[in-house]
Structure formats: structure tokens, C-alpha cells
Design a protein around this motif. Sequence first.
Motif, mmCIF file in Angstrom:
data_model
loop_
_atom_site.group_PDB
_atom_site.id
_atom_site.type_symbol
_atom_site.label_atom_id
_atom_site.label_comp_id
_atom_site.label_asym_id
_atom_site.label_seq_id
_atom_site.Cartn_x
_atom_site.Cartn_y
_atom_site.Cartn_z
ATOM 1 N N MET A 126 0.700 -1.221 -0.171
ATOM 2 C CA MET A 126 0.050 0.087 0.050
ATOM 3 C C MET A 126 0.731 1.284 -0.094
ATOM 4 O O MET A 126 1.980 1.049 0.584
ATOM 5 C CB MET A 126 -1.053 0.121 1.289
ATOM 6 N N PRO A 127 0.276 2.389 -0.379
ATOM 7 C CA PRO A 127 1.233 3.457 -0.560
ATOM 8 C C PRO A 127 1.646 3.982 0.790
ATOM 9 O O PRO A 127 2.628 4.663 0.853
ATOM 10 C CB PRO A 127 0.134 4.608 -1.217
ATOM 11 N N GLY A 128 1.075 3.668 1.904
ATOM 12 C CA GLY A 128 1.409 3.975 3.210
ATOM 13 C C GLY A 128 2.660 3.560 3.860
ATOM 14 O O GLY A 128 3.570 4.061 4.462
ATOM 15 N N THR A 287 5.011 -12.804 19.429
ATOM 16 C CA THR A 287 3.686 -12.207 19.334
ATOM 17 C C THR A 287 3.349 -11.579 18.137
ATOM 18 O O THR A 287 4.326 -10.903 17.594
ATOM 19 C CB THR A 287 3.266 -11.602 20.647
ATOM 20 N N TRP A 288 2.107 -11.790 17.637
ATOM 21 C CA TRP A 288 1.788 -11.039 16.353
ATOM 22 C C TRP A 288 0.561 -10.243 16.753
ATOM 23 O O TRP A 288 -0.036 -10.186 17.736
ATOM 24 C CB TRP A 288 1.630 -11.692 15.305
ATOM 25 N N HIS A 289 0.017 -9.296 15.745
ATOM 26 C CA HIS A 289 -1.207 -8.766 15.704
ATOM 27 C C HIS A 289 -1.924 -8.599 14.311
ATOM 28 O O HIS A 289 -1.158 -8.417 13.266
ATOM 29 C CB HIS A 289 -1.271 -7.513 16.706
ATOM 30 N N GLN A 290 -3.180 -8.336 14.220
ATOM 31 C CA GLN A 290 -3.951 -7.825 13.197
ATOM 32 C C GLN A 290 -4.399 -6.702 13.223
ATOM 33 O O GLN A 290 -4.549 -6.203 14.326
ATOM 34 C CB GLN A 290 -4.893 -8.970 12.678
ATOM 35 N N MET A 291 -4.601 -5.932 12.346
ATOM 36 C CA MET A 291 -4.959 -4.411 12.163
ATOM 37 C C MET A 291 -5.648 -4.079 11.102
ATOM 38 O O MET A 291 -5.215 -4.121 10.010
ATOM 39 C CB MET A 291 -3.737 -3.605 12.770
ATOM 40 N N SER A 292 -6.802 -3.422 11.228
ATOM 41 C CA SER A 292 -7.427 -2.647 10.090
ATOM 42 C C SER A 292 -7.042 -1.061 10.245
ATOM 43 O O SER A 292 -7.309 -0.761 11.606
ATOM 44 C CB SER A 292 -8.954 -2.800 9.973
ATOM 45 N N VAL A 293 -7.111 -0.341 9.349
ATOM 46 C CA VAL A 293 -6.651 0.952 9.392
ATOM 47 C C VAL A 293 -7.439 1.797 8.529
ATOM 48 O O VAL A 293 -7.612 1.527 7.337
ATOM 49 C CB VAL A 293 -5.188 1.189 9.152
ATOM 50 N N MET A 294 -8.011 2.963 8.974
ATOM 51 C CA MET A 294 -8.493 4.081 8.323
ATOM 52 C C MET A 294 -7.929 5.373 8.367
ATOM 53 O O MET A 294 -7.219 5.610 9.600
ATOM 54 C CB MET A 294 -10.155 4.017 8.812
ATOM 55 N N LEU A 295 -7.603 5.992 7.457
ATOM 56 C CA LEU A 295 -6.385 7.012 7.329
ATOM 57 C C LEU A 295 -7.153 8.580 7.955
ATOM 58 O O LEU A 295 -6.420 9.090 8.372
ATOM 59 C CB LEU A 295 -6.073 7.334 6.021
ATOM 60 N N SER A 296 -8.396 8.477 8.010
ATOM 61 C CA SER A 296 -9.037 9.743 8.562
ATOM 62 C C SER A 296 -10.198 9.211 9.468
ATOM 63 O O SER A 296 -11.245 8.595 8.964
ATOM 64 C CB SER A 296 -9.576 10.816 7.440
ATOM 65 N N ALA A 297 -10.032 9.699 10.747
ATOM 66 C CA ALA A 297 -10.974 9.397 11.693
ATOM 67 C C ALA A 297 -11.584 10.629 12.612
ATOM 68 O O ALA A 297 -12.175 11.344 11.972
ATOM 69 C CB ALA A 297 -10.613 8.135 12.732
ATOM 70 N N ALA A 298 -11.093 10.763 13.641
ATOM 71 C CA ALA A 298 -11.422 11.866 14.334
ATOM 72 C C ALA A 298 -11.103 13.288 13.785
ATOM 73 O O ALA A 298 -11.637 14.337 13.883
ATOM 74 C CB ALA A 298 -10.952 12.097 16.062
ATOM 75 N N SER A 299 -10.047 12.976 12.842
ATOM 76 C CA SER A 299 -9.642 14.524 11.903
ATOM 77 C C SER A 299 -10.879 14.761 11.216
ATOM 78 O O SER A 299 -10.742 15.948 10.879
ATOM 79 C CB SER A 299 -8.477 13.890 11.232
ATOM 80 N N ARG A 340 -7.411 2.738 3.490
ATOM 81 C CA ARG A 340 -6.599 1.631 3.566
ATOM 82 C C ARG A 340 -7.665 0.557 3.547
ATOM 83 O O ARG A 340 -8.002 -0.061 2.636
ATOM 84 C CB ARG A 340 -5.618 1.468 4.787
ATOM 85 N N THR A 341 -7.891 -0.016 4.874
ATOM 86 C CA THR A 341 -8.587 -1.095 5.023
ATOM 87 C C THR A 341 -10.119 -0.891 4.793
ATOM 88 O O THR A 341 -10.640 0.097 5.545
ATOM 89 C CB THR A 341 -8.608 -1.828 6.212
ATOM 90 N N PRO A 342 -10.925 -1.413 4.094
ATOM 91 C CA PRO A 342 -10.500 -2.749 3.296
ATOM 92 C C PRO A 342 -10.246 -2.171 1.848
ATOM 93 O O PRO A 342 -10.069 -3.141 0.749
ATOM 94 C CB PRO A 342 -11.878 -3.570 3.365
ATOM 95 N N HIS A 343 -10.176 -0.885 1.333
ATOM 96 C CA HIS A 343 -10.217 -0.468 -0.049
ATOM 97 C C HIS A 343 -8.813 -0.521 -0.446
ATOM 98 O O HIS A 343 -8.843 -0.635 -1.841
ATOM 99 C CB HIS A 343 -10.898 0.651 -0.080
ATOM 100 N N TYR A 347 -6.889 7.159 -3.991
ATOM 101 C CA TYR A 347 -7.703 8.070 -4.669
ATOM 102 C C TYR A 347 -8.916 8.281 -4.053
ATOM 103 O O TYR A 347 -9.716 9.287 -4.357
ATOM 104 C CB TYR A 347 -7.828 7.694 -6.154
ATOM 105 N N ALA A 348 -9.243 7.468 -2.928
ATOM 106 C CA ALA A 348 -10.578 7.724 -2.497
ATOM 107 C C ALA A 348 -10.726 9.185 -1.708
ATOM 108 O O ALA A 348 -9.796 9.457 -1.318
ATOM 109 C CB ALA A 348 -10.943 6.553 -1.139
ATOM 110 N N SER A 349 -11.561 9.759 -1.814
ATOM 111 C CA SER A 349 -11.876 11.433 -1.145
ATOM 112 C C SER A 349 -13.087 11.298 -0.466
ATOM 113 O O SER A 349 -14.109 10.419 -0.428
ATOM 114 C CB SER A 349 -12.110 12.226 -2.385
ATOM 115 N N GLY A 350 -13.310 12.327 0.332
ATOM 116 C CA GLY A 350 -14.478 12.624 1.154
ATOM 117 C C GLY A 350 -15.741 13.147 0.507
ATOM 118 O O GLY A 350 -15.461 13.611 -0.479
ATOM 119 N N VAL A 351 -17.034 12.591 1.024
ATOM 120 C CA VAL A 351 -18.041 13.069 0.212
ATOM 121 C C VAL A 351 -19.042 13.085 1.196
ATOM 122 O O VAL A 351 -19.211 12.268 1.978
ATOM 123 C CB VAL A 351 -18.417 11.636 -0.763
ATOM 124 N N PHE A 352 -19.903 14.235 1.018
ATOM 125 C CA PHE A 352 -21.100 14.385 1.544
ATOM 126 C C PHE A 352 -22.272 13.955 0.276
ATOM 127 O O PHE A 352 -22.296 14.524 -0.583
ATOM 128 C CB PHE A 352 -21.571 15.813 2.097
#
Length: 499
Positions: A126-128, A287-299, A340-343, A347-352
Motif C-alpha cells: 500500500m502507498p502508506g 507475538t503478532w497482531h492484526q489491524m485494520s486502518v482508516m486514514l481519517s477518523a477523528a480528524s 486503507r482497509t478494506p479498500h 484516490y478515495a476522497s471525502g463525500v457528503f
Amino acid sequence: MDIGIDIGTSEVKVVLVDDAQRVIGQASAAVAISRPHPLWSEQAPEDWWSATQVALGKLREHHPKEYAATRGIGLSGHMHGATLLDAQDRVLRPAILWNDGRSHAQCAELERRAPESRRITGNIAMPGFTAPKLIWVEQNEPEIFAQVARVLLPKDFVRLKLTGQAVSDMSDSAGTLWLDVAARDWSDTMLSATHLDRSQMPRLVEGSEASGTLLPTVASQLGLQADVVVAGGAGDNAASAAGLGVTAPGTAFLSLGTSGVYFVANAAYSPNPESAVHAFCHAFPGTWHQMSVMLSAASCLGWLRRLTHATDEAQLVSEAEALPDGAATPLFLPYLSGERTPHNDPYASGVFFGLTHDHTRGHLAYAVLEGVAFSFLDGQQALLAGGAQIDSVTLVGGGSRSAAWAQLLADVLGRTLDRRSGGEVGAALGAARLARLARTGEAVADICVAPALQDSFAPNPARTAELAERHAQYQRLYRTLKPEMQRLSTAGQQKSEGD
């Protein structure tokens, strides 16, 4: 006494913790972000070090006796940032951050060069992540790439300043795409795919192991003893898990911060890259872990506050709460920095969507709260599809202070969310705990315990069912708009490059 230092995206936070695991003091200092072009996100590495010194200075001023008794320092930081240094450890260019989306094409190039990358790293490119960024630098700034003698992650640049040692830990390094995550070692295959080698990588240690001690000159400057142990530390999410006691299989936390993270501890390495779920090393050996990530949340709520000139985020939440039951609100896609997860879509952008003359700022505020919650639900579904076991979830992050948002999240996710005391210093507290483990060798289970339960939010089944219908609309909206988002973003990037 131990100090935890968390290099955050917007600020450096430090905490001072005593042997009874009480937080004696905390301080912070802001760090600026630069976005010079569409999809770009950068910071000056020296700003991390300057902010660290300022924050430690505040601790020293307000708690001089306890500060001077510090015996260990742990480091945490935002992951994936490409910090490029020359042979004299001079910074070559601004660090390219975790939420930078410019290297989308280079991700495909990396997987073409290394067909086994997903097996080796446990993650889709992923680009991140860090490795694609280096391919971008090689292709677009070859004069910089030719001088790269060392690549460090953000917290490890601060470690270099503290100790003079180039060291990283397993959890943070797992986010580079250069680590063989199962073997917990650098992968020569992945390094070669980016035209790098082990000599340009830091030495690896476990997060709970010592990485060095303070340089005498730095110790004197900071007012600390030179024999203070600096732990390996962890990426911010694994450090937060240490601070929250999320170490046993099935324990999880949901972080509602600048970005959004759903973190689940695993008993074994459990990769599932096809779902865009991250599989990383945890901060502790074996030990390991799994993680889903969204790039913009409370921001997203902060963005709406600035856009609408609200007094603060609490005002927005209050206006959303005041809406009558069953109010027709627009949908919001919270992809202000791509996703990021799951897409895996830079290029995804914010939309109302669905705005009318009847809508107020309160309607927009609710749509933002709901849209962020829906993105977490997307992440939860991806984690479960990847075989994750989720038994308990702790809610943390700045957004978690809102009881209304916490209840909405519980209703959307259909599971109980716990808030615990001290959650706001989770990553820094976890870093301090890793420092203690590094200097004492105590058992993880004895030190990385869950903080006291503050309150819990149980889902309302009827509300969960209603929100499931809205979530289905939300998912259809993204699928419909995805091609147009890519065209719009690509056109904007080409225009910027042309200018």
C-alpha cells in the motif's frame, strides 16, 4: 521511573511513570505537517527531535525530582514514515509519512519485482508503507536516492538522536514491507526489490529489549543519567496495546484518533493480505497482531469544525445529538486522505451525499460521526473475514471522549466497547512499560495490564439493525463513486505536476 515518548503525527507526547505504574506527569509539543502536492504528506524529521526536547523540558520543569530519577526510556511513533539519511546521518529530504498516497504505482511495481512479497511480509503493498516510497524516490528523485545510506522510521530517528544507535523494533519494522514478519528479520528479497540492502537498515531488537543508552552529551542536555536504558519500543499501535493491556489473543482496541485503528492481538502470525488487513509483529517476542486502518477518523470532525467555524468538536457533537429521532441525514464517506482497509485506495476522497436545503451543521456533524463509524465496521468485517477472534474491545483516542460517538460506534459495530482510565496516553504509557521491561526483565503479563474500567457502551440491537441498512447504502455509494474518485485525483495530480 520510566519515560515514554510517543512521536505522534500532530504532536510529540511524553509521560513519566513511577514503579507503581502511576502517570506522574505528561507533556506535549506540536509538530507541523506539510502537504505540498495532492496525495503528499511530509514532516521535517528534525521537528520530531525539537518537539521531543521541548516536551521533555516541560516534564523536567514540573517534576524535577521524579524526572531526574528516570532509569528507562521507551519510544513509540507513527509507522511507515520514510526518513532518509546520508552517510553522515544528515536528513536528505522531508520524511514521507504514513498517510502519503503518492506511491500507488510503485506498490504494483514492488509486487511485480517481488512476487512473493505478500507471503514474506503478510501484507498487501500500500502507498502508506515504507518500501514503495523508496521506489518513488529512486524514480523521481534519483539524486536523493543515490545518497541514501540509512532509512529510519520516525521514532527511530529520535532514538538515533538519543543514543547514536540505528536500531528499530519488530512491530514498527513490520510496517516497512522489508521485514519477513514470520521470521522477525529483514528480508533480503524485499530489500533487493527496492535496490537496498541490510547495511542501510537499522539493527533489529524486540520492543521490550534494550537498544542502547543515552549519549553522554544528550544525557547532560536533557538532565538525565547517561546509563538510562532506551528500549526497542514499538510502532504507535503496538505501544498503545502495551499501554492498554491488549496482549492476550482476542483482546482488541479501537483507536478513534487522527487516523482510525482496529487492533487485535493474535496467538500466532495470521496474515490475510487480500482483505487489506495488516499482519504485524507485536511488541513482545513471539507475538503478532492484526489491524485494520482508516486514514481519517477523528480528524474528519476537526475538518468539519474548521470548515463550519464551530467553536469546537464538542459543539458539533452536541448539535448532532439535538437532531430529532429519525432525522434524514446525508451520508459521509470519510476518505479525506484516501483509505486503507478494506479498500486500499489512495484516490478515495471525502463525500457528503444527499444534501438538501433542510440540512444544518448538526446534520453534517452526525453524518461525519456515522461515516467514521461505518468505516470501522468495514474494518471489523475485514478482520473477522481474516480469521480474527475479537472477545473484548477497548475504545481509545481523542474521539473516544464523546459518549455519544462511543454509543454510536457500539451500535454500528454491534459489540460492547469499554473505556478505560488513562486511554489518552496509551501509546506513551505503553512505551514507558516497554522501557521498564527492557531494564528489569519482568514478565509482560505483570506489567502490561489493562487500566481500570471507566465505563462501557453496549449496543442497542434495534439501532444496530437500522444502521446496517445505512451502512449498505454507504458501501454502495463508495463502489459507485470509486472510478470518478480516481479520475478526479489523477487529473488533479497531473495539473499540480504541470504547474
